[in-house]
Design a protein around this motif. Structure first.
Motif, PDB file in Angstrom:
ATOM      1  N   CYS A   1       0.852  -1.186   0.000  1.00 46.50           N
ATOM      2  CA  CYS A   1       0.000   0.000   0.000  1.00 46.50           C
ATOM      3  C   CYS A   1       0.889   1.237   0.000  1.00 46.50           C
ATOM      4  O   CYS A   1       1.759   1.388   0.863  1.00 46.50           O
ATOM      5  CB  CYS A   1      -0.919   0.011   1.216  1.00 46.50           C
ATOM      6  SG  CYS A   1      -1.977   1.480   1.278  1.00 46.50           S
TER       7      CYS A   1
ATOM      8  N   VAL B   1      -0.118   4.174   0.575  1.00 50.21           N
ATOM      9  CA  VAL B   1      -0.639   5.150   1.529  1.00 50.21           C
ATOM     10  C   VAL B   1      -0.139   4.844   2.941  1.00 50.21           C
ATOM     11  O   VAL B   1       0.449   5.692   3.601  1.00 50.21           O
ATOM     12  CB  VAL B   1      -2.187   5.200   1.488  1.00 50.21           C
ATOM     13  CG1 VAL B   1      -2.737   6.092   2.588  1.00 50.21           C
ATOM     14  CG2 VAL B   1      -2.664   5.675   0.122  1.00 50.21           C
ATOM     15  N   CYS B   2      -0.349   3.593   3.392  1.00 49.15           N
ATOM     16  CA  CYS B   2       0.002   3.266   4.781  1.00 49.15           C
ATOM     17  C   CYS B   2       1.226   2.361   4.913  1.00 49.15           C
ATOM     18  O   CYS B   2       1.711   2.138   6.016  1.00 49.15           O
ATOM     19  CB  CYS B   2      -1.189   2.638   5.496  1.00 49.15           C
ATOM     20  SG  CYS B   2      -1.578   0.945   4.973  1.00 49.15           S
TER      21      CYS B   2
ATOM     22  N   GLU C   1       1.416  -0.872   4.300  1.00 49.89           N
ATOM     23  CA  GLU C   1       1.079  -2.274   4.600  1.00 49.89           C
ATOM     24  C   GLU C   1       1.472  -3.168   3.423  1.00 49.89           C
ATOM     25  O   GLU C   1       1.231  -2.853   2.267  1.00 49.89           O
ATOM     26  CB  GLU C   1      -0.425  -2.398   4.860  1.00 49.89           C
ATOM     27  CG  GLU C   1      -0.902  -3.797   5.144  1.00 49.89           C
ATOM     28  CD  GLU C   1      -0.598  -4.257   6.558  1.00 49.89           C
ATOM     29  OE1 GLU C   1      -0.698  -5.470   6.799  1.00 49.89           O
ATOM     30  OE2 GLU C   1      -0.264  -3.414   7.417  1.00 49.89           O
TER      31      GLU C   1
ATOM     32  N   GLN D   1      -7.692  -3.790  -2.787  1.00 54.87           N
ATOM     33  CA  GLN D   1      -7.808  -2.776  -1.747  1.00 54.87           C
ATOM     34  C   GLN D   1      -6.936  -3.157  -0.555  1.00 54.87           C
ATOM     35  O   GLN D   1      -6.871  -4.327  -0.166  1.00 54.87           O
ATOM     36  CB  GLN D   1      -9.269  -2.684  -1.313  1.00 54.87           C
ATOM     37  CG  GLN D   1      -9.577  -1.578  -0.367  1.00 54.87           C
ATOM     38  CD  GLN D   1     -11.074  -1.502  -0.080  1.00 54.87           C
ATOM     39  OE1 GLN D   1     -11.806  -2.471  -0.253  1.00 54.87           O
ATOM     40  NE2 GLN D   1     -11.515  -0.342   0.364  1.00 54.87           N
ATOM     41  N   CYS D   2      -6.274  -2.173   0.018  1.00 52.16           N
ATOM     42  CA  CYS D   2      -5.456  -2.410   1.207  1.00 52.16           C
ATOM     43  C   CYS D   2      -6.370  -2.832   2.358  1.00 52.16           C
ATOM     44  O   CYS D   2      -7.353  -2.146   2.653  1.00 52.16           O
ATOM     45  CB  CYS D   2      -4.691  -1.143   1.581  1.00 52.16           C
ATOM     46  SG  CYS D   2      -3.783  -1.295   3.142  1.00 52.16           S
TER      47      CYS D   2
ATOM     48  N   SER E   1      -5.714  -2.694   5.438  1.00 56.23           N
ATOM     49  CA  SER E   1      -5.515  -1.845   6.617  1.00 56.23           C
ATOM     50  C   SER E   1      -6.207  -0.495   6.511  1.00 56.23           C
ATOM     51  O   SER E   1      -6.891  -0.069   7.433  1.00 56.23           O
ATOM     52  CB  SER E   1      -4.025  -1.617   6.868  1.00 56.23           C
ATOM     53  OG  SER E   1      -3.411  -2.817   7.254  1.00 56.23           O
ATOM     54  N   CYS E   2      -6.013   0.191   5.366  1.00 57.23           N
ATOM     55  CA  CYS E   2      -6.547   1.555   5.263  1.00 57.23           C
ATOM     56  C   CYS E   2      -7.628   1.717   4.200  1.00 57.23           C
ATOM     57  O   CYS E   2      -8.254   2.766   4.119  1.00 57.23           O
ATOM     58  CB  CYS E   2      -5.414   2.550   5.010  1.00 57.23           C
ATOM     59  SG  CYS E   2      -4.711   2.484   3.348  1.00 57.23           S
ATOM     60  N   GLY E   3      -7.829   0.688   3.367  1.00 58.98           N
ATOM     61  CA  GLY E   3      -8.878   0.748   2.353  1.00 58.98           C
ATOM     62  C   GLY E   3      -8.476   1.415   1.049  1.00 58.98           C
ATOM     63  O   GLY E   3      -9.275   1.505   0.123  1.00 58.98           O
ATOM     64  N   SER E   4      -7.246   1.865   0.943  1.00 59.69           N
ATOM     65  CA  SER E   4      -6.783   2.536  -0.268  1.00 59.69           C
ATOM     66  C   SER E   4      -6.646   1.544  -1.425  1.00 59.69           C
ATOM     67  O   SER E   4      -6.368   0.364  -1.226  1.00 59.69           O
ATOM     68  CB  SER E   4      -5.427   3.194  -0.009  1.00 59.69           C
ATOM     69  OG  SER E   4      -4.875   3.682  -1.215  1.00 59.69           O
TER      70      SER E   4
END
Length: 113
Positions: free
Chosen positions: A73, A75-76, A78, A88-89, A91-94
């Motif tokens: 990911c 963004v985060c 992960e 989709q991640c 952990s954060c949904g990105s």
């Protein structure tokens, strides 16, 4: 069926290496084919068995390793297992996920005599 062209390319590459090493026989071949490489493993094995007929690798054992497909990911940070390119991640949904493994297709090793 692109597996036949892949099998023929592998045979060409191994034949060239065997010549360089002055080998008389290839006894084992290990390929790495990620789940996301687009290669159907059983089709590749079938095509490979046809491609090696009459070559120094005709009796070689073919092993295909399928590594875990992973995404990262952006963004985060992960890192997680993925089943496809668009995921989709957890952990954060990105959806800003970069595939970091699972696309590979390579010859890992060959055993020559």
């Amino acid at each position: 069926m692109h597996e036949m062209s892949i099998a023929l390319s592998v045979v060409d590459a191994i034949t060239a290496r065997a010549r360089e090493e002055q080998a008389e026989k290839v006894t084992a071949i290990e390929l790495v084919a990620g789940k996301l490489s687009g290669v159907e493993i059983e089709s590749l094995k079938f095509c490979f068995s046809a491609a090696v007929r009459g070559t120094i690798m005709e009796d070689a054992e073919l092993m295909v390793t399928v590594p875990l497909s992973e995404g990262l990911c952006e963004v985060c940070g992960e890192r997680f297992a993925v089943d496809g390119y668009y995921t989709q991640c957890p952990s954060c949904g990105s959806y800003k996920v970069r595939i970091v493994s699972g696309k590979e297709l390579s010859i890992r090793s060959i055993t020559l005599e």
